[in-house]
Motif scaffolding. Structure first.
Motif, short mmCIF file in Angstrom:
data_model
loop_
_atom_site.label_atom_id
_atom_site.label_comp_id
_atom_site.label_asym_id
_atom_site.label_seq_id
_atom_site.Cartn_x
_atom_site.Cartn_y
_atom_site.Cartn_z
N LEU A 73 0.89 -1.18 0.09
CA LEU A 73 -0.04 -0.10 -0.13
C LEU A 73 0.91 1.19 -0.16
O LEU A 73 0.85 2.14 -0.70
N HIS A 74 1.75 1.28 0.89
CA HIS A 74 2.74 2.33 1.00
C HIS A 74 3.43 2.67 -0.30
O HIS A 74 3.56 3.68 -0.78
N LYS A 75 4.08 1.52 -0.79
CA LYS A 75 4.77 1.73 -2.21
C LYS A 75 4.07 2.29 -3.39
O LYS A 75 4.56 3.02 -4.14
N SER A 76 2.68 1.94 -3.32
CA SER A 76 1.95 2.26 -4.42
C SER A 76 1.45 3.63 -4.08
O SER A 76 0.48 4.17 -5.02
N GLY A 77 1.61 4.26 -3.18
CA GLY A 77 1.08 5.36 -2.81
C GLY A 77 -0.50 5.59 -2.35
O GLY A 77 -1.13 6.39 -2.52
#
Lengths: 1001, 91
Positions: free
Chosen positions: A346-350
């Motif tokens: 989730l974090h990586k994909s913004g």
């Protein structure tokens, strides 16, 4: 796609190929590579169905075959539409049409939703309890219940698709193309084994192929990159046959497995033309390796079923594989480390992650530390006690757990979210292992059932065995595979694996809430709407066995077969009853693992290939002469030959009159024929038939009755003595194969000392039977030199004669009571001899007749048909055929049983004739016979076995089996029918020509 | 679906065979000497055990030969296959 749910540049989805599809009448778009579920999610659609009982709104929950909610009706064509298809398993194609099921009038407004508010009135077993009384009302209840339930519509036209079956053989079968299966495949291939690798998805690599984490590394490369190169290698390997889109359906004993391959379901409808849709592989493997992986478990808390609540692993797959965000405001709820991978994705994909709720006190693993460092709010030792949002989740309520984890304390915290990712740990997919007869054991550390003992040459590896972390998965898979294949060294012995290690574990099967259990809805089985309180109710009501609890609450009985629900159900039963889960055991996993279409199961065996049928050599003549066929076993037998729009009754009356008054001809080729040779052939016949055979001369025929060892009539037929040690036995058409088997059995196992050889010659000879007062004249025209005088060629005798080059065996035997000759020729001359008879008989109005007329003619004479007038409970004495039982023979099959206490009873059912008081009334075969209609319950004395209208006698005749029938001759009895009662009188079984004069013409 | 090693033809699929029930029940040589109970014992009584059971099988869609099979009914494992007339193995 207004909401910006798509993440670009994902390698598994081709954004240059936009596909359109229709969901509930609305046109939507997705990309090549999408699943139907990911395409729906990218259009911000979670709500896809309604639950079975309460009609609660339900959304896509998973990304695989365990999906309980997103089951759709695919296609709207009457022949091709398919119900209950999991949106998570179907690949998107252009023009796909799909609809929600189990809702009316629409998924957004479903009238059945009222059940949700009535749910306190609908506890477990509600239907059992409510609709029991009065029993006769069930039919009325059922109509309404079925109408309001209903999971999808079946196609109403014949399936136009083509299906296929194929056998496969291999040294090693590997089920599941994830990392452990692939490594096992390579190890086996390097050892020069023929490997078959099955993967149910379109791509190999399992969940590791789209794993984007920086923590897990193989040989110092990002694990997904390492795997990609490895798969390229595997694909070039000549020892490995790979079948993708192929899911294993069943694992039977002796490593016999069934797998189904989807060949066209991912193509748009116009690309499917004339291609095989699905193929069933029947696989024999020397060894089997199961690497089917694991599926994630949900958590069980109040209102855990709202659209937008998904498995954490699914949320991760939709992001990392399909490039689809399931929500813009996410919350994660977990009891283990694996959900933190979702947090990182989730974090990586913004994508916004509002908080993580973890029921554990803390976790100190590498991956959790990484998430902590990102500054994401983590609520340790907290649980969700409620969720809000009817058609899509919009809030969760969180509270702190007490020390024991059985209650909640402190203040309520409310968090916003449009997607809640939940994880309750992982369950190894042991279905195939248990299908194959393997026994499971319970692992207390991870709360899972893992493979234990098996009788087959098989191995489970990877997370299917209970290894969840990458280093365990790889190293153990390598270790176990080597041992399994008896290999010393492999190319993977020095593999270097790095990954995060989980240290803290905690599991609560039913999470506590601030409300009493009775006021909550913690769902276990989403499809069948069974909740934790249903399980507890079942236990309170005395159900103890997990199999009973399952059936009473319907937990795990949906189309997902409990893939999500079962472990929690077991856990709650164990907790409530203070039992160890290992002692409780699991419910039985039965094939198929995922549903199979009927088309796949039947394959090519449809239409004319449904069953083989046998044709006599005269078949074409019958067809040319407007025959109606009757199926007798696999034979197509001539039934009757209607002329100029005759009914069957008219045709049979005409045919039988002709046979009695002039001549008839029957195709008797289907009768079983066994050639018996050997010096003990005569002794053999003495032992298998009830009558004596010692004095049968060469050239003579004799009727024989064969019993089972229990004394019941088994078969009958005429046997001819062709030579000193040579006999030809005929059997009934239907009994031929069984008689042959039975005789072989006795010869091989009971009487191996007898010098007898049996050969089935049923198909080798064709038989034309010419009967009637003019039969002799007709035969005389064909065989001019044959002496047909009664002295030279009497009844029950045989002559060998030539017609040109054709050897003919002519038997003078009769099943009609008329003068009758049966001409047997080699099968290839069958049609020729038949046409000769027809030609010669023209001046005598020779009339072809079928089985129906044959049955009528023999019934007039009181001849039985084994299987029609007998049913395996009739002795020869019951049939009034005492004359055929030899008193002199010491033994024959069934002899001893003829004077057992049961078979000598006087009140057995016995064969009698019946005459209706009204001669025009024809009884129905199978009709019951009674004496007194008024006494209830009515005593049923017997039933009608054969019934016809005799044109010769101009009255109706019938055979019947009747209690104490022998004593009842002349008695008046009743045959009650639905609209009338027919009066009958018991008579002799022979209706015509008691003196047997017709036999001589 | 078992694989059955026919002693005359070799290993074949179960679909080629039929089972003929319990083995080593010889038909009495003098049935007329037996009373009803003794005859019923031969005629109707068959074992149904969990464990190794001796059975007759017939390669009906092959060589048509009958033979004996020692099969474990709890897991269908075939322990031994032997010809008609041979003594059951000690297992």
């Amino acid at each position: 796609m207004s909401k910006n749910l798509r993440i670009n540049n994902k390698q598994f989805v081709d954004e240059t190929r936009k596909l359109s599809f229709i969901f509930n009448g609305k046109k939507l778009y997705g990309y090549k590579g999408d699943s139907l579920a990911s395409a729906l999610l990218s259009n911000d659609i979670h709500l896809v169905g309604r639950s079975f009982k309460y009609h609660r709104p339900r959304g896509i929950m998973t990304s695989g075959s365990e999906e309980p909610n997103a089951i759709l009706q695919i296609g709207n064509d009457d022949a091709l539409t398919e119900p209950n298809v999991r949106a998570t398993e179907i690949e998107l194609y252009n023009g796909l049409v799909c609809n929600s099921q189990n809702c009316w009038p629409s998924v957004k407004f479903d009238i059945g939703g009222i059940n949700n508010f009535l749910s306190p009135l609908l506890p477990a077993g509600f239907y059992y309890k409510t609709f029991m009384w009065p029993a006769s009302f069930w039919e009325k209840y059922e109509y309404f219940i079925r109408k309001s339930a209903g999971l999808g519509k079946s196609p109403i036209k014949q399936d136009p698709d083509m299906y296929d079956h194929r056998y496969l053989h291999c040294d090693i079968l590997i089920v599941g193309g994830g990392v452990s299966g692939l490594i096992a495949a390579k190890i086996a291939s390097d050892d020069n084994k023929k490997v078959l690798l099955l993967e149910d998805k379109e791509l190999l690599g399992g969940s590791l192929i789209y794993d984007d984490s920086d923590i897990s590394k193989i040989d110092n490369q990002k694990s997904s990159e390492w795997l990609r190169k490895f798969i390229d290698n595997i694909k070039k390997d000549k020892n490995i046959i790979i079948k993708t889109r192929t899911s294993l359906a069943a694992y039977h004993n002796y490593n016999f497995l069934l797998a189904r391959q989807n060949l066209t379901d991912h193509l748009s409808v116009n690309e499917r033309n004339n291609k095989i849709r699905q193929r069933l592989y029947k696989i024999r493997a020397k060894k089997v390796i199961i690497s089917t992986g694991a599926i994630e478990r949900p958590q069980v808390f109040h209102n855990n079923d709202r659209p937008g609540i998904m498995l954490a692993s699914a949320v991760k797959k939709y992001i990392d594989y399909y490039g689809v965000r399931c929500g813009l405001e996410n919350v994660i709820f977990t009891n283990n480390d694996s959900a933190y991978e979702t947090a990182l994705s989730l974090h990586k994909s913004g994508t916004k992650l509002n908080a993580i709720i973890d029921i554990r006190d803390n976790s100190s693993s590498e991956i959790v530390n990484q998430v902590k460092n990102l500054g994401i709010q983590i609520y340790w030792n907290h649980t969700i006690v409620d969720t809000k949002g009817y058609k899509r989740i919009n809030k969760v309520t969180v509270m702190r757990l007490n020390d024991k984890g059985n209650d909640v304390i402190g203040k309520k915290i409310e968090l916003n979210c449009d997607c809640l990712a939940i994880s309750g740990g992982w369950t190894p997919m042991v279905h195939l292992f248990t299908q194959s007869g393997g026994k499971l054991k319970f692992d207390n550390k991870d709360n899972i059932f893992v493979p234990d003992k098996t009788n087959l040459d098989q191995l489970s590896i990877g997370s299917a065995k209970g290894d969840f972390e990458l280093d365990d998965v790889l190293k153990n898979s390598i270790k176990y595979t080597k041992k399994f294949l008896n290999i010393e060294n492999s190319n993977f012995d020095k593999i270097d694996v790095k990954c995060s290690k989980e240290k803290e574990k905690k599991n609560i099967w039913l999470l506590p809430s601030d409300r009493p259990l009775s006021k909550t809805k913690p769902f276990l089985d989403y499809q069948n709407d069974s909740t934790a309180k249903d399980i507890k109710l079942a236990l309170r009501e005395g159900f103890k066995s997990i199999e009973h609890v399952k059936r009473y609450t319907t937990t795990g009985m949906g189309t997902d077969q409990g893939k999500l629900a079962n472990m929690h159900a077991l856990g709650i039963v164990a907790d409530t009853t203070n039992t160890n889960m290992g002692d409780l055991g699991t419910t039985t996993f039965r094939p198929p693992y995922t549903p199979l279409t009927f088309g796949t199961i039947v394959g090519r065996n449809v239409g004319q290939f449904f069953d083989i049928f046998r044709k006599t050599p005269m078949h074409e003549w019958h067809v040319d002469n407007n025959v109606k066929f009757e199926n007798v076993g696999q034979w197509k037998r001539a039934w009757y030959y209607p002329k100029d729009g005759e009914t069957m009754h008219d045709a049979v009356q005409r045919e039988s009159k002709a046979a009695r008054e002039s001549s008839g001809i029957l195709d008797a080729s289907t009768l079983g024929k066994i050639d018996i040779q050997g010096t003990d052939a005569n002794e053999f016949l003495n032992r298998v038939y009830t009558n004596a055979w010692s004095k049968l001369q060469i050239g003579k025929c004799r009727y024989g009755l064969m019993l089972n060892e229990d004394g019941m009539v088994y078969d009958d037929g005429v046997t001819t003595r062709l030579g000193e040690n040579h006999y030809l036995m005929t059997t009934t058409t239907g009994g031929a194969a069984n008689v042959m088997s039975k005789l072989e059995d006795y010869l091989q196992t009971e009487w191996p000392e007898l010098d007898v050889f049996l050969t089935s010659v049923t198909d080798h000879y064709a038989t034309a039977s010419v009967c009637g007062p003019n039969a002799k004249k007709i035969i005389n025209k064909i065989f001019k030199d044959l002496d047909l005088s009664d002295e030279s060629f009497p009844h029950m005798s045989f002559k060998e004669v030539k017609l040109g080059d054709i050897n003919c065996r002519v038997m003078r035997i009769s099943f009609t009571g008329e003068l009758s000759y049966e001409i047997n020729v080699e099968a290839s001359y069958g049609k020729h001899i038949w046409e000769k008879c027809i030609e010669a008989g023209k001046e005598f109005n020779i009339t072809p007749y079928g089985t129906e007329t044959m049955h009528l003619l023999r019934a007039e004479k009181g001849f039985i048909i084994v299987g029609q007038d007998t049913d395996g409970t009739m002795t020869p004495v019951d049939l009034q055929m005492d004359w055929i039982i030899s008193k002199k023979k010491y033994d024959f099959i069934g002899k001893r049983s003829l004077y057992r206490s049961d078979t000598i009873r006087e009140d057995r059912k016995q064969l009698v004739g019946l005459l209706t008081d009204d001669p025009n009334e024809i009884l129905e075969e199978g009709a019951q016979i009674v004496k007194d209609e008024n006494k209830k319950p009515i005593d049923m004395l017997g039933h009608v076995t054969s019934s016809y209208f005799s044109p010769t006698l101009k009255k109706s005749i019938a055979l019947a089996v009747l209690k104490e029938g022998k004593q009842l001759k002349g008695q008046k009895l009743l045959v009650p029918m639905i609209d009338k009662t027919i009066k009958v009188t018991v008579s002799d079984t022979i209706f015509l020509d008691k003196e047997n004069e017709r036999i001589n013409g | 679906m078992f694989l059955i090693n026919c002693p005359y033809c070799g290993e074949r699929d179960q679909s080629e065979f039929v089972s003929g029930g319990e083995a080593h029940i010889a038909r009495p040589k003098q049935p007329t000497e037996l009373n009803d109970d003794q005859w019923a014992e031969f005629l109707f009584m068959r074992k149904n055990i969990k464990g190794v059971q001796f059975e007759r099988w017939n390669h009906v869609h092959g060589c048509r030969k009958w033979f004996n099979v020692a099969r474990d009914t709890s897991n269908d494992k075939i322990e031994k296959i032997y010809k008609m007339g041979e003594q059951p193995p000690k297992l």
